[in-house]
Design an enzyme around this catalytic site. Sequence first.
Site, PDB file in Angstrom:
ATOM      1  N   ASP A  47       0.776  -1.255   0.000  1.00 41.65           N
ATOM      2  CA  ASP A  47       0.000   0.000   0.000  1.00 41.65           C
ATOM      3  C   ASP A  47       0.808   1.308   0.000  1.00 41.65           C
ATOM      4  O   ASP A  47       1.769   1.438   0.754  1.00 41.65           O
ATOM      5  CB  ASP A  47      -0.861   0.107   1.260  1.00 41.65           C
ATOM      6  N   GLU A 229     -10.602  -2.184   4.350  1.00 43.97           N
ATOM      7  CA  GLU A 229      -9.259  -1.673   4.629  1.00 43.97           C
ATOM      8  C   GLU A 229      -9.081  -0.288   3.997  1.00 43.97           C
ATOM      9  O   GLU A 229      -9.820   0.098   3.088  1.00 43.97           O
ATOM     10  CB  GLU A 229      -8.196  -2.619   4.041  1.00 43.97           C
TER      11      GLU A 229
HETATM   12  C1  FRU Z   1      -3.923  -3.574   2.714  1.00 43.29           C
HETATM   13  C2  FRU Z   1      -3.313  -4.004   4.027  1.00 43.29           C
HETATM   14  C3  FRU Z   1      -3.669  -3.022   5.124  1.00 43.29           C
HETATM   15  C4  FRU Z   1      -2.551  -3.191   6.108  1.00 43.29           C
HETATM   16  C5  FRU Z   1      -1.374  -3.445   5.208  1.00 43.29           C
HETATM   17  C6  FRU Z   1      -0.350  -4.371   5.764  1.00 43.29           C
HETATM   18  O1  FRU Z   1      -3.266  -4.080   1.611  1.00 43.29           O
HETATM   19  O2  FRU Z   1      -3.739  -5.304   4.369  1.00 43.29           O
HETATM   20  O3  FRU Z   1      -4.954  -3.217   5.676  1.00 43.29           O
HETATM   21  O4  FRU Z   1      -2.380  -2.076   6.914  1.00 43.29           O
HETATM   22  O5  FRU Z   1      -1.892  -3.985   4.015  1.00 43.29           O
HETATM   23  O6  FRU Z   1       0.792  -4.415   4.963  1.00 43.29           O
END
Ligand code: FRU
Length: 512
Positions: A47, A229
């Site tokens: 992300d 998310e």
């Molecule tokens: C989304 C996610 C988020 C989390 C991160 C962990 O892709 O699962 O919810 O904070 O990646 O790397």
Amino acid sequence: MHITGKLLAVLLAILLETNLQGQSPALYHEPFRPQIHFSPKEKWINDPNGLVFFGGTYHLFFQYYPHDIVWGPMHWGHATSKDRLHWQQQPIALYPDSLGYIFSGCVVVDSNNTSGLGRDGKIPLVAVFTQHDPAGEKNGSNRFQNQSLAYSPDSGVTWIKYQGNPVLKNPGITDFRDPNVFWYLPAKKWVMSLATKDRITFYSSTDLKDWKKESEFGQDAGAHGGVWECPNLFPIAGPGGKLYWALLVSTNPGGPNGGSGTQYFIGEFDGHSFHPSDPKSTTKWLDYGPDDYAGITWDNPHGRRIFIGWMSNWLYANQVPTKTWRNAMTLPRALALRRTEGSLWLVSEPIGNLDHLRKTAIDRSNIRVKASPELSAGYTLHTEGKPYRLHLAMTGDSSFSIVLSNSRGEQVVVGYDKDNHRYYIDRSHSGVTDFNTAFATRPSFAPRIGAYKKVLLTLVVDVSSLELFADGGLTVMSAIFFPEHPFTDLRIVSPRGTTIDNLSYWELRSIW
Ligand code: FRU
């Protein structure tokens, strides 16, 4: 002299040969390496985090595992840019600590030093992020994700964790993460959107440290194929200049074409709660392609909202066939709000300054594409594996396909299917596809939104990705692919024939 010259030539040949045989390809020019998209120098990313503009610099933080090309204990990597196209990777901003890994979050400019974390009259940048405690997760606790702060006294160069972490403790919700914070001016307070399992919970604070729950949204709205998310709530001007609020919510799995996807809601926000304008509408996806996830926007009060996403999918992100680095971001995209079919939709287009990368241009009008079902027929351009941006305007809405191919018969097909009123991407024969069965088994589809007599589209192709912006950006599809050899041709074909009124093709310069 003559002999020395010859000797030199021989030496040079030997040197070149050793270079070709023995050394890895130059950094940022390895096989599959995107040339106009951000990817890390090496190792794993997911992300985008902490998108912030401060002191003339755009910051892009990102989920980063610096020791391998698979997901691992998360850090925040960091890159900076003056134009959101050319990036310079910076030292790691945040390392895991005793409270856990550093999961996704945001960075705010605390101009009034509400947090008190600023020193000597300098404006602090404050990062708000999730700490994920792997030990807690293992031993069955449901409180292993909490929100923490870090601050930078020097415009984002160095980061100091706040002593009082975590600032927002988990009330007992297993998925409690990805804070996204902005300054809500009418009430002079910070507002946080937090993904709390199957809904977004809004909190507010006057100092970024003490958070009060305001409301929840979404338990009975939108797509719930997976956990929610990476929320992002922001104001955006609609038709007639009226102000609306857009709420982006990623969900995994449950995306429109399997795995990861980002939906959005348009509505109103009164400082306490979010109210969607048309609660009954079907789910709207920011991108219907398989590869755009966890995207958020830069808060830029004076400019357009610019979005960037992670150009992959949790279905196979850990297995794609790159060797030294893994995964890239989408192009930065300008968002706007448009009304059609009685509803409000986000439209996306590549960031305006993409034209700074234009190397050469081809403009043609009135191209007749003869009717042929053969994907080898049609109008062809030689792209030689270089990145490009293609604009097409077509009268009528006949079905057509755009075929990216190489001489090995590998291809990606992206097109419009008039009978089913939808766009599609087919990467079943795109080269290396066997790293995961979910990657190429079926084409991806996107509904065409609205009824149009014309086709207007922009396609941006990089070495291993394409991004389709159809109907002025109402329907967006992003997909990655891994041809054994670069795609050298671009062909436009149409089973019943069509006319391209205007075609504009730009070869784009590498950002590296
Ligand atoms: C989304 C996610 C988020 C989390 C991160 C962990 O892709 O699962 O919810 O904070 O990646 O790397």
